[in-house]
Design an enzyme around this catalytic site. Sequence first.
Site, short mmCIF file in Angstrom:
data_model
loop_
_atom_site.label_atom_id
_atom_site.label_comp_id
_atom_site.label_asym_id
_atom_site.label_seq_id
_atom_site.Cartn_x
_atom_site.Cartn_y
_atom_site.Cartn_z
CG MET A 19 -6.26 -0.53 1.52
SD MET A 19 -7.74 -0.67 0.50
CE MET A 19 -7.05 -1.32 -0.99
CD GLN A 43 -9.61 2.29 -1.14
OE1 GLN A 43 -9.53 2.89 -0.08
NE2 GLN A 43 -8.56 2.12 -1.93
CB SER A 81 0.40 -4.16 -7.19
OG SER A 81 -0.97 -4.33 -6.92
N GLY A 137 7.54 -2.19 -1.35
CA GLY A 137 7.14 -0.82 -1.68
C GLY A 137 6.54 -0.13 -0.46
CG HIS A 138 2.80 -1.46 1.29
ND1 HIS A 138 2.53 -2.67 0.70
CD2 HIS A 138 1.74 -0.66 1.01
CE1 HIS A 138 1.37 -2.61 0.09
NE2 HIS A 138 0.86 -1.41 0.25
CG ASN A 145 -0.98 -8.82 0.49
OD1 ASN A 145 -0.73 -8.71 -0.69
ND2 ASN A 145 -0.70 -9.91 1.16
CG LEU A 146 1.97 -4.12 4.88
CD1 LEU A 146 2.56 -3.68 6.20
CD2 LEU A 146 1.28 -2.96 4.18
N GLY A 170 2.38 6.00 -2.12
CA GLY A 170 3.22 5.52 -3.22
C GLY A 170 2.90 6.20 -4.54
O1 PAF Z 1 -3.35 3.01 -1.58
C1 PAF Z 1 -4.03 2.36 -0.77
O2 PAF Z 1 -3.61 1.31 -0.30
C2 PAF Z 1 -5.40 2.87 -0.37
O3 PAF Z 1 -6.05 3.48 -1.42
C3 PAF Z 1 -5.36 3.79 0.87
C4 PAF Z 1 -4.60 5.08 0.57
C5 PAF Z 1 -4.72 3.08 2.04
C6 PAF Z 1 -6.79 4.19 1.27
O4 PAF Z 1 -7.54 3.08 1.62
#
Ligand code: PAF
Length: 283
Positions: A30, A61, A187, A36-37, A32-33, A149
Site C-alpha cells: 500500500m 480493507q 510499519s 521491510g518492504h 509508504n515503503l 511480510g
Molecule cells: O499488507 C499490505 O500492505 C496490504 O494488506 C496488501 C497485502 C498490500 C493488500 O492491500
Amino acid sequence: MDTVTSVQDLRGKVLSWRQKGLSIGLVPTMGNLHSGHLSLVNHAKIKADKVVVSIFVNPLQFDDKTDLYDYPRTLEVDLKKLSSVGCDLVFTPNLDTMYPNGLREQSKVTVPVIGEILCGHHRSGHFEGVATVVSKLFNMVLPDTAVFGEKDYQQLLLIKKLTQDLNMSIEIIGGKTYREPSGLAMSSRNKYLSSSERILAAEVYNNLEIVKLQLCQGEQDYTQLCLQAEQVLKRRGFAPEYVEICNETNLMPANHQDKGLRIMVAAKLGQIRLIDNIACHLD
Ligand code: PAF
C-alpha cells in the site's frame, strides 16, 4: 524500472516477459515503503526473474475511514526506493481501475475461520478486503510467486489458505519482520507515533519476548501468560486488543501438544493500532 497504471499495460508487460520464458514475482503493497518492504522485493528477486510491486491503498480493507484518509501516500519517494533495489515494474492503479463497478458491487472473497479470529475479530471486513484485492492482483499479474511480510502473520497465512482453497498455483513466501534497533516492528503507521510513543511502542515486542522466554522455560498456563502480558501493556498505557499464544500453522489457540507456536499481539497506543508476532518453537 517501468510504472503502469492500467491493467492492460500491466498484462502487456508481464506477457512480454512470459513469452521470453521469464518467471514473475509479485510484492503487493500500500506504499509508504520502508526497509521491510524493500527486503520483500529483494526476496522476490531471488525467487523470480522479474519483480512487480503494486502500490494501492485499498479502501476495502479499512474498517476505519479516518485511517484510510490519513494513510501516508508517498509515491515519488516510493518509486525512487523501488528503483534503487532493482524492481522491474510498479503497478499503481487508481480506485476506478481496481474497482470499476464501485466497492459495493465488487464481488468479495471471504476466507473463513482464519479471517474471523484475532485481527479479523477486531477489524470487521478487513480480511475480506485484503483477500479480495490480493485475488484481483493475482489475477491481473498471474505471478509464480508472491511475497508478504511476516509482520502481518495472519494475513500471510490467510493468503496461503486462499491460494490453496481457490487452486491458484502461486507460491506464497513470507519475508521476515524488519525492526527498529529498539525492537519495534517497522510499519507505515509508525509515522503517526510521537517520539515518546515510539520509544514506548517497543514494549509490544519486549512483551512478546518475555512471553516467549516463559514458554521456553516450561510455563504451561497459556491463558495466564497472555493475561499477564495484557496487564503489563495496560499498565504502560496501551489498550491491548489481544495477546494470544497460537498454533503457528492455523492460528488456533495453542494446546500443550503444539510445538510450533506464534505469539500474536495487537494493542492501541493512543489512536495507533500496533500489531506484532514472534515464533516460538518448543522442543
Ligand atoms: O499488507 C499490505 O500492505 C496490504 O494488506 C496488501 C497485502 C498490500 C493488500 O492491500
